[in-house]
Design a protein around this motif. Sequence first.
Motif, short mmCIF file in Angstrom:
data_model
loop_
_atom_site.label_atom_id
_atom_site.label_comp_id
_atom_site.label_asym_id
_atom_site.label_seq_id
_atom_site.Cartn_x
_atom_site.Cartn_y
_atom_site.Cartn_z
N GLN A 164 0.84 -1.20 0.00
CA GLN A 164 0.00 0.00 0.00
C GLN A 164 0.88 1.26 0.00
OE1 GLN A 164 -3.04 -0.10 3.05
NE2 GLN A 164 -2.87 2.10 3.36
N SER A 165 1.89 1.28 0.83
CA SER A 165 2.81 2.43 0.90
C SER A 165 3.54 2.63 -0.42
CB SER A 165 3.84 2.22 2.00
OG SER A 165 3.22 2.18 3.25
N ARG A 166 4.01 1.53 -1.02
CA ARG A 166 4.74 1.62 -2.28
C ARG A 166 3.87 2.19 -3.39
NH1 ARG A 166 4.96 -1.27 -6.74
NH2 ARG A 166 3.69 -2.93 -5.87
N LEU A 167 2.64 1.71 -3.49
CA LEU A 167 1.74 2.18 -4.54
C LEU A 167 1.44 3.68 -4.37
CD1 LEU A 167 -0.79 -0.79 -4.81
CD2 LEU A 167 1.10 -0.25 -6.34
N ILE A 168 1.19 4.10 -3.16
CA ILE A 168 0.88 5.50 -2.91
C ILE A 168 2.09 6.38 -3.18
CG2 ILE A 168 0.33 7.16 -1.08
CD1 ILE A 168 -1.71 5.11 -0.06
N GLU A 169 3.27 5.94 -2.77
CA GLU A 169 4.49 6.72 -3.02
C GLU A 169 4.79 6.83 -4.51
OE1 GLU A 169 7.73 5.19 -0.71
OE2 GLU A 169 6.66 5.52 1.17
N GLU A 170 4.51 5.79 -5.28
CA GLU A 170 4.76 5.84 -6.72
C GLU A 170 3.75 6.72 -7.44
OE1 GLU A 170 4.95 1.85 -8.22
OE2 GLU A 170 6.90 1.47 -7.30
N LEU A 171 2.55 6.85 -6.89
CA LEU A 171 1.52 7.67 -7.52
C LEU A 171 1.62 9.15 -7.15
CD1 LEU A 171 -1.62 5.39 -7.28
CD2 LEU A 171 -0.49 6.17 -9.35
N MET A 172 2.27 9.47 -6.05
CA MET A 172 2.33 10.87 -5.60
C MET A 172 2.87 11.83 -6.67
SD MET A 172 3.30 11.11 -1.65
CE MET A 172 2.70 9.87 -0.56
N PRO A 173 3.99 11.55 -7.32
CA PRO A 173 4.47 12.50 -8.32
C PRO A 173 3.65 12.51 -9.61
CG PRO A 173 6.02 10.68 -8.08
CD PRO A 173 4.94 10.49 -7.07
N ALA A 181 -11.21 -4.10 0.67
CA ALA A 181 -10.98 -4.71 -0.65
C ALA A 181 -11.31 -3.74 -1.78
CB ALA A 181 -11.81 -5.98 -0.79
N ALA A 182 -12.39 -2.98 -1.65
CA ALA A 182 -12.78 -2.04 -2.71
C ALA A 182 -11.76 -0.91 -2.84
CB ALA A 182 -14.16 -1.47 -2.43
N ALA A 183 -11.28 -0.39 -1.72
CA ALA A 183 -10.30 0.69 -1.75
C ALA A 183 -8.96 0.19 -2.29
CB ALA A 183 -10.12 1.29 -0.36
N ALA A 184 -8.58 -1.02 -1.91
CA ALA A 184 -7.34 -1.60 -2.41
C ALA A 184 -7.42 -1.81 -3.93
CB ALA A 184 -7.04 -2.92 -1.71
N ARG A 217 -6.00 -0.04 -9.41
CA ARG A 217 -6.47 0.44 -10.71
C ARG A 217 -5.80 1.77 -11.05
NH1 ARG A 217 -9.61 4.17 -12.38
NH2 ARG A 217 -10.47 4.64 -10.34
N LEU A 218 -5.73 2.67 -10.08
CA LEU A 218 -5.05 3.95 -10.30
C LEU A 218 -3.58 3.73 -10.66
CD1 LEU A 218 -6.50 6.11 -7.40
CD2 LEU A 218 -6.87 6.47 -9.84
N HIS A 219 -2.94 2.82 -9.97
CA HIS A 219 -1.53 2.54 -10.23
C HIS A 219 -1.35 1.96 -11.63
CE1 HIS A 219 2.40 0.53 -9.84
NE2 HIS A 219 2.68 1.57 -9.07
N ALA A 220 -2.22 1.05 -12.01
CA ALA A 220 -2.11 0.45 -13.35
C ALA A 220 -2.39 1.47 -14.44
CB ALA A 220 -3.08 -0.73 -13.47
N THR A 221 -3.28 2.43 -14.17
CA THR A 221 -3.63 3.43 -15.17
C THR A 221 -2.52 4.47 -15.35
OG1 THR A 221 -5.96 3.20 -14.61
CG2 THR A 221 -5.33 5.19 -15.78
N TYR A 222 -1.98 4.95 -14.25
CA TYR A 222 -1.04 6.07 -14.33
C TYR A 222 0.43 5.67 -14.25
CZ TYR A 222 -5.16 8.90 -13.98
OH TYR A 222 -6.37 9.47 -14.24
N LYS A 223 0.72 4.45 -13.90
CA LYS A 223 2.11 3.99 -13.88
C LYS A 223 2.15 2.56 -14.42
CE LYS A 223 6.19 3.93 -10.99
NZ LYS A 223 7.07 4.55 -11.92
N PRO A 224 1.90 2.41 -15.72
CA PRO A 224 1.90 1.06 -16.30
C PRO A 224 3.32 0.47 -16.28
CG PRO A 224 1.73 2.68 -18.04
CD PRO A 224 1.67 3.43 -16.73
#
Length: 79
Positions: free
Chosen positions: A6-15, A43-46, A51-58
């Motif tokens: 969870q931390s890794r995904l959020i940190e990668e999406l921040m920029p 589960a829904a939030a995860a 989905r956000l990570h896959a969309t913006y950081k493929p």
Amino acid sequence: MTRTEQSRLIEELMPLQYKMTSKDKEAFFGLQQRHKDDEDLDAAAAEKLQRLHATYKPPKSKKDLEELWGKMTTGPKPS
């Protein structure tokens, strides 16, 4: 989803927030706030975070990385 993932995904999406649509940015801010409050995502939030990570950081393919490395190491092409 583990806390580390969870931390890794959020940190990668921040920029990448500047690329997000207003709806996605609002959802990301909500997820980010829950993360700051040390809440575990349901589960829904995860799923939304993934989905956000896959969309913006493929993920980059090996071929893309090899082409980029070739451009970096060979220098400009003669014209």
